[in-house]
Design a protein around this motif. Structure first.
Motif, short mmCIF file in Angstrom:
data_model
loop_
_atom_site.label_atom_id
_atom_site.label_comp_id
_atom_site.label_asym_id
_atom_site.label_seq_id
_atom_site.Cartn_x
_atom_site.Cartn_y
_atom_site.Cartn_z
N THR A 72 37.48 31.32 41.10
CA THR A 72 37.42 31.43 39.43
C THR A 72 37.67 32.80 39.35
O THR A 72 39.30 32.78 38.86
N GLU A 103 39.44 35.12 41.37
CA GLU A 103 40.66 35.29 42.58
C GLU A 103 41.22 34.62 41.00
O GLU A 103 43.04 35.44 40.88
N LEU A 104 41.95 33.53 40.72
CA LEU A 104 42.45 33.39 39.52
C LEU A 104 42.53 33.28 38.20
O LEU A 104 43.57 33.78 37.36
N LYS A 105 41.74 34.62 38.50
CA LYS A 105 42.09 35.61 36.59
C LYS A 105 42.83 36.71 37.16
O LYS A 105 42.95 37.20 36.30
N GLY A 106 43.18 36.78 38.25
CA GLY A 106 43.82 38.26 38.77
C GLY A 106 43.51 39.23 39.09
O GLY A 106 43.81 39.88 39.23
N LEU A 107 42.16 39.32 39.29
CA LEU A 107 41.24 40.55 39.77
C LEU A 107 41.23 40.33 41.31
O LEU A 107 41.75 39.96 42.06
N ASN A 108 41.70 41.89 41.36
CA ASN A 108 41.37 42.26 42.78
C ASN A 108 40.21 42.42 43.58
O ASN A 108 39.19 41.94 43.15
N GLY A 109 40.75 41.97 44.50
CA GLY A 109 39.12 42.55 45.90
C GLY A 109 38.13 42.86 45.45
O GLY A 109 37.26 42.18 45.35
N GLN A 163 36.79 44.18 41.99
CA GLN A 163 36.42 44.02 41.34
C GLN A 163 36.00 42.40 41.96
O GLN A 163 35.50 42.12 40.98
#
Lengths: 318, 545
Positions: A218, A220-226, A228
């Motif tokens: 979830t 990762e699919l919010k566009g957070l980087n590694g 974060q």
């Protein structure tokens, strides 16, 4: 009473009961040790009468239970008795030694714990790539080499060749904090290397375990980087196992540094204990044992409490 | 027609697999599919497990689960080919332009963080809204999605709300950043039917009100018919049929689609009770050890030889607990179990080998109910040795007979469970239960983990075997279609009580009690407009009251 208060009270009560049991074990253990204090004080040529008198004077003839209760009562009120060999007050001598040990452990922990966790996070972020492998290799090597060897190698390189820090870690009250820190720089470095690997690897494993969870996807699919993802979503769920291993290593820093103290001639608890074991000074050995046990049990209790507090299900019941 | 929001051309997806004892190699999961999603439209992706529908959904966010990677084709979002985009651009797309709603909100919410923090995170991170604006938006969405106390529910942790509420929070999470496209991946599959209908309506209204486009992934054609504009049917990573919802549901062209639409082809006539019951559950009240409340209250049901009693209810209704009581795993507090004319001891330990033999069980998860290191022959042969002392050629002959009954050939005897499909595994479990020549078999959600067509085959097999072996089934399920297909009598359970009990036709005919009515009317029907109809009816009823 809320569940969490009950759980915490249980942990603390369990810790105290455990400490009581350990005190009994220490007492019995030191009693069945071979050798006789009176004999070792007076030497081989002592007359039987002199030995008997000294034993009576030291209270060695009283029934064991009575001596245990007296000892325990004293320990609880801060009176650990007097050393048989020197007649010095144990509480006073230990206080000084213990504060030295804690001073060393504190600075080693201040450096080692954040470093280990940071390296663990770094290893997760670059899992199976070169930073991960390098961190694993270096920390594994440092834990595999005997600590006295690391101690002497560092001493040779940094103290003898580079002359950055002294090779002997003698400290006393008249020194400033800066002088003290400079004096203990080398032992702190060695201890850091020794405890780093265990904590770092546990941090890595605990976080990797959490990284399998659906909520990481979830994130990762919010566009957070590694980083974060690791910091915000994985780390808060890996606190309990990490704190556990950190506490184990802190306990080691307090009770397990005899070798380092000897190598760097540091006036800590370990040396004090070893000296008095060889002299068969039972009250000192008992006192040291009790303090070490208290440190171990106390730190593990803290780990348990943090684990309970870090669980949102217990902190915020339905 | 304007440029579509999402345009997929020749999409190929593969993965590297690591089979034990073999070299790792690449396999293809999706073999080139094409589709478009226009702004504000909903495309339903439908297919059985392994059809590649979730994989396609995630590919629209340039994401591959595990070792899955996109191996070819183009994915255009808002006129940009995301296969050619940098990782930085893809991160802006994820959570900003395209968002995701997963099947299990319970697993997809971080247990250590408050709901509101997780709902607004993407919107704030993608700089779509300030933290304050995002929180206000979230509360509006909570209200729109029908969540209780929308002002404060976000301050709770995920474990403090129910499964259905959490699934709605997940929808709010996906809608909060004002995306252009939402990927709904089986968003209601894990929910009870009565909860599903609310969540479904909430999702449908949210899509309509926000004008967002959606990919709606599910294996349930009746569900997707309620929310989609177009439907694409997938099988084994290939497109089977693609068209407007009306065409797919009412005039399917392909044979496979027709099978999906007409699934549940079983027509089973209710049999009247005959003779003495094989199982009588008498006044059973039970609770779990260390708890303070009863999970079963005074349960009474009978099961007649060679017949099927369906125990139906939602999660937490006590239906599986009833099975535990009957098998002796949970001794009841009060009441008794009569089986084949004798009273069973409450505790499993006191039961005779004959009791154990005559009462068998089949489980939901066939994989974990078999030892992965034993062959099919060993698994089926074990009860033959244990109960009948069979050996050698005699045992082998009987195993082959049983394999024949479950429509698997003799060559399955040396295979391991890992070499079987889900349906085949469940067949082996059925053969193992039959090997004991039982009078009764408890079937605990035996078709829930299977795809509809496979499940249909298993149900047909069970009915056929019932005729041959004259065995009674106690069939535990949450699925009313299954109940309709195979039962002779039905017990509807709710909160540990038998709410309604009797012959199939009687239980399924009006007048209904409130709960049974709610349950029956919540089962999605495969026709357009069903959802609106039900909601309208309920609104009218509650207005009338």
């Amino acid at each position: 009473m809320p569940l969490i208060v009950k759980l915490l009270a249980q942990r603390i009560a369990l810790g105290l009961i455990l400490l009581l049991l350990v005190s009994g074990l220490i007492f019995v253990g030191t009693m069945i040790l071979p050798g006789d204090v009176a004999q070792s004080i007076l030497g081989q040529s002592a007359t039987p009468e002199a030995l008997a008198n000294l034993r009576a004077e030291l209270g060695l003839n009283d029934p064991p239970l009575q001596r245990y209760i007296q000892w325990l009562g004293g320990a609880m009120t801060g009176d650990l008795g007097t050393a048989l060999t020197s007649g010095a007050d144990i509480t006073e001598s230990i206080a000084k030694r213990l504060s030295n040990t804690l001073f060393l452990a504190f600075w080693a922990a201040i450096i080692a714990v954040p470093l280990a966790i940071f390296l663990g996070l770094l290893a997760v972020r670059f899992k199976d790539r070169w930073p991960d492998k390098l961190i694993s290799a270096v920390t594994l090597a440092s834990i595999s080499i005997p600590e006295f060897l690391i101690g002497y190698v560092l001493m040779y390189l940094i103290a003898v060749k580079l002359r950055w820090f002294p090779s002997v870690a003698m400290i006393n009250d008249s020194m400033t904090l800066g002088d003290k820190l400079s004096a203990i720089a080398l032992p702190v470095a060695v201890l850091t290397l020794v405890v780093l690997a265990h904590m770092m690897r546990m941090t890595r494993a605990a976080i990797l375990n959490v990284m399998q969870s659906a909520y990481i996807e979830t994130a990762e699919l919010k566009g957070l980087n590694g980083f974060q993802v690791i910091f915000r979503h994985a780390f808060p769920n890996a606190i309990a196992p990490i704190v556990n291993v950190v506490m184990l290593n802190l306990a080691y820093l307090v009770v397990g540094v005899v070798v380092i103290e000897v190598v760097f001639v540091y006036p800590g608890m370990g040396q004090y204990l070893v000296d008095h074991v060889s002299k068969r000074d039972v009250p000192v050995v008992q006192a040291c044992g009790l303090i070490f046990a208290a440190v171990y049990i106390g730190l593990n209790m803290v780990a348990d409490i943090v684990a309970i507090l870090s669980n949102p299900r217990l902190r915020h019941p339905k | 027609m304007s440029e579509p929001l999402l345009k997929v051309r020749g999409l190929k997806i593969g993965a590297t697999v690591y089979p034990p004892g073999e070299k790792p190699h690449d396999i293809d999961i999706v073999h080139g599919v094409d589709f478009d999603v226009q702004k504000g439209k909903v495309l339903g992706l439908i297919g059985e497990s392994g059809a590649g529908k979730s994989t396609i959904g995630l590919a629209s966010m340039a994401y591959g689960r595990g070792g899955v990677k996109i191996t070819g084709g183009e994915v255009w979002v808002n006129g940009r080919d995301i296969m050619q985009s940098s990782i930085g651009d893809i991160r802006k797309l994820r959570g900003g332009e395209v968002t995701y709603v997963s099947q299990s909100a319970a697993a997809s919410f971080n247990p250590a963080k408050k709901i509101i923090d997780q709902v607004v995170e993407a919107a704030v991170e993608q700089k779509k809204f300030s933290r304050k604006e995002a929180e206000d938006r979230a509360r509006v969405l909570f209200e729109k999605l029908g969540l209780p106390d929308p002002q404060n529910i976000g301050d709770r942790f995920p474990h403090q709300v129910s499964g259905g509420q959490l699934q709605r929070c997940m929808t709010a999470l996906a809608l909060c950043p004002e995306p252009d496209l939402v990927v709904f991946d089986e968003p209601t599959t894990a929910l009870d039917v009565t909860t599903q209908i609310d969540v479904l309506m909430a999702i449908k209204e949210a899509i309509r009100d926000t004008g967002v486009a959606a990919l709606y992934i599910t294996h349930d054609l009746a569900v997707v018919a309620q929310v989609s504009d177009d439907i694409m049917v997938l099988r084994h990573g290939n497109m089977v049929e693609y068209g407007p919802v009306d065409q797919i549901i009412n005039h399917p062209q392909e044979e496979y689609t027709q099978a999906l639409v007409s699934v549940r082809s079983i027509d089973h006539e209710e049999k009247a009770p005959n003779g003495d019951p094989v199982l009588s559950v008498r006044n059973i009240t039970a609770r779990y050890k260390g708890t303070q409340f009863d999970v079963l209250h005074n349960v009474n049901v009978d099961l007649y030889p060679g017949q099927t009693l369906a125990v139906v209810g939602e999660s937490g209704s006590g239906k599986s607990t009833l099975a535990r009581v009957i098998t002796g795993l949970l001794p009841p507090r009060e009441g008794e179990i009569e089986f084949a004319g004798r009273t069973l001891t409450p505790d499993l330990a006191g039961r005779s080998p004959e009791d154990l033999r005559e009462l068998q069980m089949i489980y939901q998860m066939a994989d974990v109910a078999m030892n992965p290191r034993q062959t099919v022959g060993t698994i089926i042969g074990r009860p033959l040795e244990f109960y009948f002392g069979m050996k050698g050629e005699e045992k082998r002959k009987r195993i082959i007979e049983l394999l024949d009954e479950i429509e698997l050939g003799e060559d399955f005897i040396d295979r391991y469970p890992a070499e079987l499909s889900g349906g085949q595994k469940q067949r082996v479990c059925i053969a193992r239960a039959l090997a004991a020549k039982p009078k009764m078999i408890i079937c605990d959600e035996v078709t829930s983990a299977l795809d509809p067509l496979v499940a249909d085959g298993i149900l047909k097999l069970l009915l056929q075997l019932q005729k041959i072996e004259d065995v009674a089934f106690l069939f535990i399920t949450h699925d009313l279609a299954t109940v309709r297909a195979i039962s002779d009598s039905i017990a509807v359970m709710y909160q540990g009580k038998v709410q309604r009990y009797g012959g199939k036709n009687q239980v399924l005919s009006p007048p209904f009690d409130d709960y049974t009515d709610l349950l029956l009317s919540s089962v999605p029907e495969m026709r357009l407009g069903w959802l609106e109809e039900v909601i309208a009816n309920r609104k009218m009823e509650s207005a009338g009251n």
